[in-house]
Write a protein that holds these residues in place. Structure first.
Motif, PDB file in Angstrom:
ATOM      1  N   VAL A 185      -9.393  -2.079  11.063  1.00  8.10           N
ATOM      2  CA  VAL A 185      -8.576  -3.407  10.424  1.00  8.10           C
ATOM      3  C   VAL A 185      -9.518  -4.025   9.334  1.00  8.10           C
ATOM      4  O   VAL A 185      -9.050  -4.384   8.279  1.00  8.10           O
ATOM      5  N   VAL A 186     -10.963  -4.035   9.885  1.00  7.86           N
ATOM      6  CA  VAL A 186     -11.784  -4.477   8.878  1.00  7.86           C
ATOM      7  C   VAL A 186     -11.654  -3.762   7.555  1.00  7.86           C
ATOM      8  O   VAL A 186     -11.784  -4.444   6.425  1.00  7.86           O
ATOM      9  N   LEU A 228      -9.249  -2.180   6.067  1.00 11.53           N
ATOM     10  CA  LEU A 228      -8.113  -2.194   5.664  1.00 11.53           C
ATOM     11  C   LEU A 228      -8.148  -3.554   4.753  1.00 11.53           C
ATOM     12  O   LEU A 228      -7.602  -3.703   3.798  1.00 11.53           O
ATOM     13  N   LEU A 229      -8.630  -4.685   5.572  1.00 13.69           N
ATOM     14  CA  LEU A 229      -8.800  -5.973   4.872  1.00 13.69           C
ATOM     15  C   LEU A 229      -9.558  -5.853   3.665  1.00 13.69           C
ATOM     16  O   LEU A 229      -9.305  -6.575   2.680  1.00 13.69           O
ATOM     17  N   ALA A 230     -10.717  -5.110   3.658  1.00 17.29           N
ATOM     18  CA  ALA A 230     -11.607  -5.074   2.588  1.00 17.29           C
ATOM     19  C   ALA A 230     -10.780  -4.155   1.488  1.00 17.29           C
ATOM     20  O   ALA A 230     -11.041  -4.455   0.338  1.00 17.29           O
ATOM     21  N   VAL A 288      -7.614  -4.375   0.736  1.00 11.44           N
ATOM     22  CA  VAL A 288      -6.634  -5.224   0.405  1.00 11.44           C
ATOM     23  C   VAL A 288      -7.428  -6.407  -0.498  1.00 11.44           C
ATOM     24  O   VAL A 288      -6.892  -6.502  -1.820  1.00 11.44           O
ATOM     25  N   ALA A 289      -8.575  -6.700   0.137  1.00 10.66           N
ATOM     26  CA  ALA A 289      -9.316  -7.701  -0.893  1.00 10.66           C
ATOM     27  C   ALA A 289      -9.836  -7.111  -2.116  1.00 10.66           C
ATOM     28  O   ALA A 289      -9.996  -7.861  -3.112  1.00 10.66           O
ATOM     29  N   VAL A 333       0.072  -2.239   5.055  1.00 11.21           N
ATOM     30  CA  VAL A 333      -0.400  -2.986   3.850  1.00 11.21           C
ATOM     31  C   VAL A 333       0.693  -2.488   2.485  1.00 11.21           C
ATOM     32  O   VAL A 333       0.863  -3.422   1.663  1.00 11.21           O
ATOM     33  N   SER A 380       3.150 -11.278   4.180  1.00 15.37           N
ATOM     34  CA  SER A 380       1.877 -11.364   4.914  1.00 15.37           C
ATOM     35  C   SER A 380       2.087 -11.856   6.127  1.00 15.37           C
ATOM     36  O   SER A 380       1.761 -11.520   7.224  1.00 15.37           O
ATOM     37  N   LEU A 423       1.685 -10.323   9.852  1.00 15.92           N
ATOM     38  CA  LEU A 423       0.568 -10.895  10.827  1.00 15.92           C
ATOM     39  C   LEU A 423       1.272 -11.191  12.114  1.00 15.92           C
ATOM     40  O   LEU A 423       0.577 -11.095  13.140  1.00 15.92           O
TER      41      LEU A 423
END
Lengths: 68, 256
Positions: B50-51, B53-55, B57-58, B150, B168, B172
């Protein structure tokens, strides 16, 4: 590295199941892209929907008939 | 027609339903791994994915804003159309009895058996208390299903913040619902009507994809915002016709 290869494979698999369906949809969209300046807005809109719908119907029906 | 609602509601619904399906599939594997290998490294693997994937996306999000909107909508629309048609085709074939329905209970049992045999065969990788097998399996499934989520969120929200935010929020919400259910029930969510969800999501994503392809070409859709719900209705009708036609040509053979 194995998971990266699998992710790439899965990514491709997201869009392509029946290769013929994917290829024909891409050809159809490209054709409309070139035709668009020469046909009206309504015709373009109609072609954008009817093409993929017909391709989907044929792909599903082909699978159902052949049991591929 | 209120532009916000005509776009925001389908975006939210499409992202929620699609993410729900992906999260249910990930939960099944997470539960299977955790119940056999223990929860510590399983949850750590899922959290790490998850971390990451968030990175991603960021990092990718700001880069996407530099791409001209028409080009982005054209490319994303084409991909979304292919994605939606693939889901819809599979849902049609399942609904008409040509492909077996997905069974989460069977998938859970199969995964559990696989991890159990790995544990007893002596091929497990456990170094200094770190269970690479549990971590890797959880990381992989969350990464795979999360990548799809994503893509769906970015693709559905390709029209800008007015659509990206509801998409989003939908994803979520799906993640929170499935996580909560997983924590409470501790068993796979076999009663989720997966094929009905896939059918609906396939219709929505195909409609969105067609809409974005048109926008990418600079097409001024007849009826403007009304074109999207009309496309949804038209794809739904097409899919229902396809189920009827395929059902009528059933040969009796069902594929897994």
């Amino acid at each position: 590295m194995a998971w990266m290869r699998r992710v790439f494979g899965e990514l491709l698999g997201l869009f392509v199941d029946d290769g013929i369906l994917a290829a024909v949809v891409l050809i159809w969209i490209s054709a409309i892209w070139f035709l668009q300046p020469h046909v009206g807005q309504w015709a373009t809109a109609l072609l954008l929907f009817t093409g993929p719908s017909a391709i989907l119907l044929l792909s599903a029906f082909r699978f159902a008939r052949k049991g591929r | 027609m209120n532009e916000n609602w005509s776009h925001a509601l389908p975006s939210l619904l499409a992202a929620f339903a699609a993410s729900l399906v992906e999260c249910v599939e990930a939960l099944t594997v997470i539960l299977a791994v955790g119940s056999v290998r223990g929860w510590r490294w399983t949850l750590a693997g899922g959290a790490a994915a998850v971390v990451l994937l968030l990175a991603i996306v960021a990092a990718l999000g700001p880069a996407l804003t530099r791409v001209p909107l028409h080009l982005l909508q054209g490319v994303v629309g084409t991909l979304l159309l292919l994605f939606g048609l693939r889901w819809l085709r599979k849902a049609i074939l399942r609904a008409s009895g040509h492909i077996r329905l997905h069974d989460e209970t069977a998938a859970f049992a199969k995964n559990q058996a696989a991890y159990r045999s790995e544990k007893t065969s002596g091929t497990e990788k456990k170094v200094a208390g770190w269970d690479a097998m549990a971590f890797g399996a959880a990381f992989q499934i969350v990464m795979l299903e999360g990548t799809e989520v994503v893509f769906i969120v970015l693709a559905v929200g390709a029209g800008g913040a007015a659509m990206l935010v509801p998409a989003s929020l939908g994803a979520l919400a799906a993640l929170l619902v499935i996580t909560a259910l997983g924590l409470i029930l501790h068993r796979p969510l076999a009663t989720v009507p997966e094929n009905t969800l896939k059918f609906g999501v396939g219709v929505l994503l195909s409609a969105f994809g067609t809409f974005w392809v048109g926008e990418g070409m600079g097409l001024r859709w007849p009826g403007a915002d009304w074109a999207l719900p009309v496309l949804v209705a038209a794809y739904l009708l097409t899919a229902l016709v396809a189920v009827t036609l395929c059902g009528a040509s059933a040969t009796g053979s069902v594929k897994a």
